[in-house]
Design a protein around this motif. Sequence first.
Motif, PDB file in Angstrom:
ATOM      1  N   GLY A 131      25.697   0.372  40.021  1.00 15.17           N
ATOM      2  CA  GLY A 131      25.352   0.176  41.428  1.00 15.17           C
ATOM      3  C   GLY A 131      24.363   1.184  41.972  1.00 15.17           C
ATOM      4  O   GLY A 131      24.195   1.303  43.184  1.00 15.17           O
ATOM      5  N   LEU A 132      23.681   1.898  41.089  1.00 11.94           N
ATOM      6  CA  LEU A 132      22.700   2.898  41.500  1.00 11.94           C
ATOM      7  C   LEU A 132      21.290   2.344  41.359  1.00 11.94           C
ATOM      8  O   LEU A 132      21.047   1.435  40.566  1.00 11.94           O
ATOM      9  N   GLY A 133      20.367   2.921  42.096  1.00 16.82           N
ATOM     10  CA  GLY A 133      18.966   2.559  42.004  1.00 16.82           C
ATOM     11  C   GLY A 133      18.175   3.699  41.403  1.00 16.82           C
ATOM     12  O   GLY A 133      18.546   4.872  41.524  1.00 16.82           O
ATOM     13  N   THR A 134      17.072   3.347  40.759  1.00 12.32           N
ATOM     14  CA  THR A 134      16.204   4.337  40.122  1.00 12.32           C
ATOM     15  C   THR A 134      14.748   3.954  40.327  1.00 12.32           C
ATOM     16  O   THR A 134      14.436   2.803  40.629  1.00 12.32           O
ATOM     17  N   CYS A 135      13.879   4.915  40.125  1.00 14.90           N
ATOM     18  CA  CYS A 135      12.448   4.645  40.080  1.00 14.90           C
ATOM     19  C   CYS A 135      11.780   5.800  39.338  1.00 14.90           C
ATOM     20  O   CYS A 135      12.106   6.968  39.570  1.00 14.90           O
ATOM     21  N   TRP A 136      10.887   5.454  38.433  1.00 16.12           N
ATOM     22  CA  TRP A 136      10.093   6.448  37.706  1.00 16.12           C
ATOM     23  C   TRP A 136       8.958   6.853  38.629  1.00 16.12           C
ATOM     24  O   TRP A 136       8.129   6.033  39.018  1.00 16.12           O
ATOM     25  N   ILE A 137       8.878   8.123  38.981  1.00 19.74           N
ATOM     26  CA  ILE A 137       7.875   8.626  39.917  1.00 19.74           C
ATOM     27  C   ILE A 137       6.843   9.460  39.158  1.00 19.74           C
ATOM     28  O   ILE A 137       6.943  10.688  39.062  1.00 19.74           O
ATOM     29  N   ALA A 138       5.840   8.785  38.632  1.00 22.06           N
ATOM     30  CA  ALA A 138       4.807   9.478  37.857  1.00 22.06           C
ATOM     31  C   ALA A 138       4.084  10.532  38.702  1.00 22.06           C
ATOM     32  O   ALA A 138       3.646  11.558  38.169  1.00 22.06           O
ATOM     33  N   LEU A 139       3.966  10.295  40.011  1.00 24.82           N
ATOM     34  CA  LEU A 139       3.296  11.261  40.882  1.00 24.82           C
ATOM     35  C   LEU A 139       4.065  12.580  40.986  1.00 24.82           C
ATOM     36  O   LEU A 139       3.540  13.559  41.498  1.00 24.82           O
ATOM     37  N   GLY A 140       5.282  12.615  40.477  1.00 20.98           N
ATOM     38  CA  GLY A 140       6.098  13.819  40.589  1.00 20.98           C
ATOM     39  C   GLY A 140       6.150  14.669  39.342  1.00 20.98           C
ATOM     40  O   GLY A 140       6.923  15.625  39.274  1.00 20.98           O
ATOM     41  N   ALA A 141       5.338  14.364  38.357  1.00 19.88           N
ATOM     42  CA  ALA A 141       5.402  15.084  37.076  1.00 19.88           C
ATOM     43  C   ALA A 141       4.447  16.263  36.996  1.00 19.88           C
ATOM     44  O   ALA A 141       4.391  16.930  35.970  1.00 19.88           O
ATOM     45  N   ASN A 142       3.719  16.535  38.043  1.00 20.56           N
ATOM     46  CA  ASN A 142       2.652  17.536  37.985  1.00 20.56           C
ATOM     47  C   ASN A 142       3.075  18.879  38.569  1.00 20.56           C
ATOM     48  O   ASN A 142       2.430  19.430  39.452  1.00 20.56           O
ATOM     49  N   ILE A 143       4.154  19.396  38.039  1.00 21.32           N
ATOM     50  CA  ILE A 143       4.663  20.701  38.454  1.00 21.32           C
ATOM     51  C   ILE A 143       4.030  21.733  37.517  1.00 21.32           C
ATOM     52  O   ILE A 143       4.269  21.698  36.306  1.00 21.32           O
ATOM     53  N   ARG A 144       3.224  22.629  38.063  1.00 17.42           N
ATOM     54  CA  ARG A 144       2.501  23.582  37.215  1.00 17.42           C
ATOM     55  C   ARG A 144       2.822  25.038  37.519  1.00 17.42           C
ATOM     56  O   ARG A 144       2.535  25.913  36.705  1.00 17.42           O
ATOM     57  N   LEU A 149       8.716  26.292  37.578  1.00 16.34           N
ATOM     58  CA  LEU A 149       9.196  25.753  36.302  1.00 16.34           C
ATOM     59  C   LEU A 149      10.346  26.596  35.762  1.00 16.34           C
ATOM     60  O   LEU A 149      11.312  26.064  35.199  1.00 16.34           O
ATOM     61  N   GLU A 150      10.262  27.904  35.951  1.00 15.27           N
ATOM     62  CA  GLU A 150      11.363  28.785  35.553  1.00 15.27           C
ATOM     63  C   GLU A 150      12.584  28.537  36.421  1.00 15.27           C
ATOM     64  O   GLU A 150      13.718  28.547  35.928  1.00 15.27           O
ATOM     65  N   GLU A 151      12.358  28.306  37.715  1.00 15.45           N
ATOM     66  CA  GLU A 151      13.467  28.057  38.643  1.00 15.45           C
ATOM     67  C   GLU A 151      14.264  26.804  38.260  1.00 15.45           C
ATOM     68  O   GLU A 151      15.478  26.771  38.421  1.00 15.45           O
ATOM     69  N   ILE A 152      13.579  25.799  37.724  1.00 12.42           N
ATOM     70  CA  ILE A 152      14.290  24.595  37.302  1.00 12.42           C
ATOM     71  C   ILE A 152      14.689  24.666  35.822  1.00 12.42           C
ATOM     72  O   ILE A 152      15.243  23.714  35.285  1.00 12.42           O
ATOM     73  N   SER A 153      14.410  25.801  35.187  1.00 14.40           N
ATOM     74  CA  SER A 153      14.782  26.065  33.787  1.00 14.40           C
ATOM     75  C   SER A 153      14.101  25.150  32.785  1.00 14.40           C
ATOM     76  O   SER A 153      14.703  24.759  31.774  1.00 14.40           O
TER      77      SER A 153
END
Length: 187
Positions: A131-144, A149-153
Motif C-alpha cells: 500500500g505504499l507509493g514510490t518514485c525514482w527521482i533522478a533529479l535527486g542523485a546529484n549530491i556532491r 555525503l559523509e553525513e549520510i554515510s
Amino acid sequence: MEFQELLKKRRAIRDFMDKQVPLEVVKAVLQDSSLAPTASNGQPCKFIIVQDKKMIKKLSDESKKNLLADCELNPESPLNNYKAALADESFNAFYNAPCLVLVVGPKHIWSLDIDCSLTVSYLMLSAADRGLGTCWIALGANIRDRKMLEEISLPEDCRIVAPIILGYPANIPEASERHAPEILKIL
C-alpha cells in the motif's frame, strides 16, 4: 493481490500523506528487494534510509544547486527543461515524501546501474504490495558536497544510483496509456 493487479497498481507517486512509514516496513521492503537478480549474484546494492524531512530537503537543495550549475555549463542539456523548477526554492525534488531510500553501490562495479535498476523494480513492487507509493527521482542523485555525503554515510567508493521516495500515497494517478510491445522480428 494477484501479480497482474500488482503490476497495474504500481504507479509513480509524487503526492504523499503526512505519515511516516515505520522503519520495520521500510526494512521489509528492502529485504524483498534483495531477491532481485544481479550480475553474477554480486548483490552490490546498499541502502541509505532518510526519514528526517529536514535532511531530505537539504539533499534536494544540494542536488538542485548542482543540476543548475550543470545547466550553466551545458546550455544544450535536457536538464534545462527543469531549470524553472530547480530554481524554485520551494520545489522539493523529493516531493516532501516522508522517506527517501538512496540505492547506492561501489563505483567500480560494471553492472551497478543494471543491478540497482533490477533491485529498485523489486523494491517498488514490494512497496506497492504494502500500500505504499514510490518514485525514482533522478533529479535527486546529484549530491556532491563531501560533508553531506559523509553525513549520510555514503562510502567514498560508492555512488548514488537511485533515489527512491517512499510513502503512503495521498493520490494515486491513473495509469497512462501503454502501447503494445513493439516486436521488431521473430526468428
